[in-house]
Design a protein around this motif. Sequence first.
Motif, mmCIF file in Angstrom:
data_model
loop_
_atom_site.group_PDB
_atom_site.id
_atom_site.type_symbol
_atom_site.label_atom_id
_atom_site.label_comp_id
_atom_site.label_asym_id
_atom_site.label_seq_id
_atom_site.Cartn_x
_atom_site.Cartn_y
_atom_site.Cartn_z
ATOM 1 N N LEU B 72 0.846 -1.193 0.000
ATOM 2 C CA LEU B 72 0.000 0.000 0.000
ATOM 3 C C LEU B 72 0.882 1.243 0.000
ATOM 4 O O LEU B 72 1.510 1.568 1.002
ATOM 5 C CB LEU B 72 -0.914 0.002 1.224
ATOM 6 N N TRP B 118 13.357 1.960 -4.154
ATOM 7 C CA TRP B 118 14.552 1.270 -3.658
ATOM 8 C C TRP B 118 14.638 1.410 -2.132
ATOM 9 O O TRP B 118 15.030 0.483 -1.426
ATOM 10 C CB TRP B 118 15.775 1.883 -4.346
ATOM 11 N N LEU B 119 14.237 2.591 -1.627
ATOM 12 C CA LEU B 119 14.235 2.803 -0.174
ATOM 13 C C LEU B 119 13.041 2.124 0.488
ATOM 14 O O LEU B 119 13.176 1.447 1.508
ATOM 15 C CB LEU B 119 14.175 4.301 0.132
ATOM 16 N N ARG B 122 12.410 -1.730 1.458
ATOM 17 C CA ARG B 122 13.126 -2.344 2.580
ATOM 18 C C ARG B 122 12.188 -2.731 3.707
ATOM 19 O O ARG B 122 12.542 -3.505 4.589
ATOM 20 C CB ARG B 122 14.182 -1.373 3.119
ATOM 21 N N ARG B 123 11.019 -2.125 3.735
ATOM 22 C CA ARG B 123 10.011 -2.492 4.732
ATOM 23 C C ARG B 123 8.725 -2.861 4.009
ATOM 24 O O ARG B 123 8.533 -2.524 2.852
ATOM 25 C CB ARG B 123 9.728 -1.317 5.686
ATOM 26 N N TYR B 127 4.666 -0.077 7.584
ATOM 27 C CA TYR B 127 5.876 0.735 7.474
ATOM 28 C C TYR B 127 6.055 1.223 6.048
ATOM 29 O O TYR B 127 6.429 2.361 5.804
ATOM 30 C CB TYR B 127 7.114 -0.065 7.913
ATOM 31 N N ALA B 129 3.737 1.860 3.960
ATOM 32 C CA ALA B 129 2.788 2.964 3.764
ATOM 33 C C ALA B 129 3.344 4.255 4.359
ATOM 34 O O ALA B 129 3.300 5.317 3.734
ATOM 35 C CB ALA B 129 1.442 2.619 4.405
ATOM 36 N N MET B 130 3.891 4.168 5.584
ATOM 37 C CA MET B 130 4.406 5.381 6.230
ATOM 38 C C MET B 130 5.627 5.922 5.501
ATOM 39 O O MET B 130 5.795 7.145 5.383
ATOM 40 C CB MET B 130 4.762 5.082 7.686
ATOM 41 N N ILE B 131 6.499 5.025 5.028
ATOM 42 C CA ILE B 131 7.717 5.478 4.350
ATOM 43 C C ILE B 131 7.362 6.174 3.041
ATOM 44 O O ILE B 131 7.875 7.257 2.740
ATOM 45 C CB ILE B 131 8.674 4.286 4.091
ATOM 46 N N LEU B 133 4.616 7.636 2.320
ATOM 47 C CA LEU B 133 3.990 8.909 2.679
ATOM 48 C C LEU B 133 5.048 9.956 3.006
ATOM 49 O O LEU B 133 5.012 11.092 2.516
ATOM 50 C CB LEU B 133 3.066 8.705 3.879
ATOM 51 N N ALA B 134 6.029 9.559 3.827
ATOM 52 C CA ALA B 134 7.059 10.508 4.247
ATOM 53 C C ALA B 134 7.929 10.935 3.064
ATOM 54 O O ALA B 134 8.253 12.120 2.921
ATOM 55 C CB ALA B 134 7.919 9.885 5.345
ATOM 56 N N LEU B 135 8.285 9.973 2.194
ATOM 57 C CA LEU B 135 9.122 10.321 1.047
ATOM 58 C C LEU B 135 8.378 11.272 0.110
ATOM 59 O O LEU B 135 8.954 12.225 -0.421
ATOM 60 C CB LEU B 135 9.542 9.048 0.294
#
Lengths: 294, 328
Positions: B72, B118-119, B122-123, B127, B129-131, B133-135
């Motif tokens: 997601l 690529w980043l 890793r999760r 996580y 979803a949150m990554i 969102l943050a990126l």
Amino acid sequence: MMILGIPAPLLFGQLLLGVINGAFYAMLALGLSIIFGMLNIINFAHGALFMMGAFAAWLMLHYLGIGYFPALILGPLVIGAFGIVLEKVLISRLYKLDHLYGLLLTFGLALVIEGLFRNEYGSSGLPYNIPRALSGVTDLGFMYLPVYRAWVVAAALVVCLTTWAIIEKTPLGARLRAGTENPALVRAFGINVPRMITITYGAGVALAAFAGVLAAPIYSVNPDMGDNFINTVFAIVVIGGMGSIMGSIVTGFALGVIEGLTKVFYPQGSATVIFLVMVIVLLFLPRGLFGKAA
Amino acid sequence: MSATTETPAPAAAPAAHGIFGFTRAQAVAFVVMLAAIVILPHILYPIFLMRVLMGALFACAFNLLIGYLGLLSFGHAAFYGMGAYLGAWALKVWHLDAALAILVGGATGGLLGLALGWLAIRRSGIYFAMITLALAQMVYFFCVEAPFTGGEDGIQQIPRGVAFGLFPLHSDMAMYWFTAAIFLAGFLLIHRVIHSPFGQVLKAIRENEPRAISLGYRVQDYKLIAFVLSAFLSGIAGATTSVIFGIATLDGVVSDRSGDVVLTTLVGGLGTVFGPVVGAAVTTAMENYLAQFGSWVTITQGAIFVVCVLAFRRGIVGEVAARLKLSL
């Protein structure tokens, strides 16, 4: 006085702002962590509930004449109770499904809550004055410290450490941790796990609302205040990993400070520095600084 | 999503029948969709239909990740919005051919997808979803600061130009046929990918990642390729939209856009072939109708999220398919 070529008042001023932002990051990240621990969902409505806390303080003052200090207790209680209703009526229906559904549900709830507040109060923001007992400024010699800001940091620290102590050092916390590890077994011991889950969600929400009341005099009370915070808090949660209570607190404060220092030394980067830290952590420690093995 | 969801079991043998691996029911649905694309511009406003088509392509691209890989993404606005900016820039400043400019937008989305994916891979799970969102938030802040985006004004007055050096796109109908062709190409590309051996591996990863690893598949590579493809098509959708409307703004990269595409796909049906298309028609019509009511758009969107998650997890197409015992 100059430190590293930066005037000391500027440096300390930004450092203080960083610590204050860090205090909010820590409280929000802590709430997300304890909710995640028990419910296994990431509460996308956290920012909206934080905003509701600030509005609770404002509404209590304007319609009921309830001042800041009672609001600091009543706000989290009311919003926490609202959280318990949300959990009972909506979120609890999804525990047997993929955790992503919990995320989508709370995301939808955040949209509804923020939209309703925007409809009612507009987006311009409402003022909330600093209570008289906490107004004024203290001269520390090397800088002027607004009393309210010091109070925010102290209150946040006390609440965070109390939460940590309850979870790590009391029998209630032991049950909670056991419930996180193995709910089926804890249930077999006759402990009411669903009720524990409900209370945990209520407590996490109350923590967000407490942060909201604290934030009301600093930031203007407006429907988008949670949105501005929560995306950064998600990055912080990824950096810290959600496995550790103390980890969330430390990461929250530390990243607030890093953000504050970036504002001094490289102002253009201050909006993105936390996300860059997240990228670096993902590269070298994908589980986060305090994360447990998957 | 994983085995605990209620999504119907995916269609069995890949490419066993028909062209492009359509089952008979899917072939019928595809013909209906084609007919709608040909007939509707004579009944409805073409600009509205173009918004539906590009919303559908964006949602199909997003659905490739959530529906077939269980990932997601909450940051697809980054690829859509950056695609829109670079496509606009290519058209307005570099004076490229419209088709080429849209490809530039797609390539931008794809390259950004390569870096962010690529980043993020890793999760997994929440996580991921949150990554994402943050990126995407980071990309948004970059766009606010960067000079080429024009800040709050965005890039305005983008000429529609000429496609393939032959077809001027100034009239809305010409633009419509061009948009429809782009949508169909993207739609068929995704369908072909899903029904290729590559797509089967994606499904295997969704169902049981450790097993896929133990069978020797380089799971991370598969995830990254799917992510890049999804980001590329999102960029295409963004760039085409900026050509249609002649404007590219922060509205494309803002996190609301990421939420919209999640909602569109959820309403239509996660992991269904036609769901994102139906979802785009529904949500675009809703936005059109509710636009006059201000923040009621958000409230309605949120309420639909809640209702869909609680009571309507299969979405429109998923529900129809389950009733008819078909795979759509």
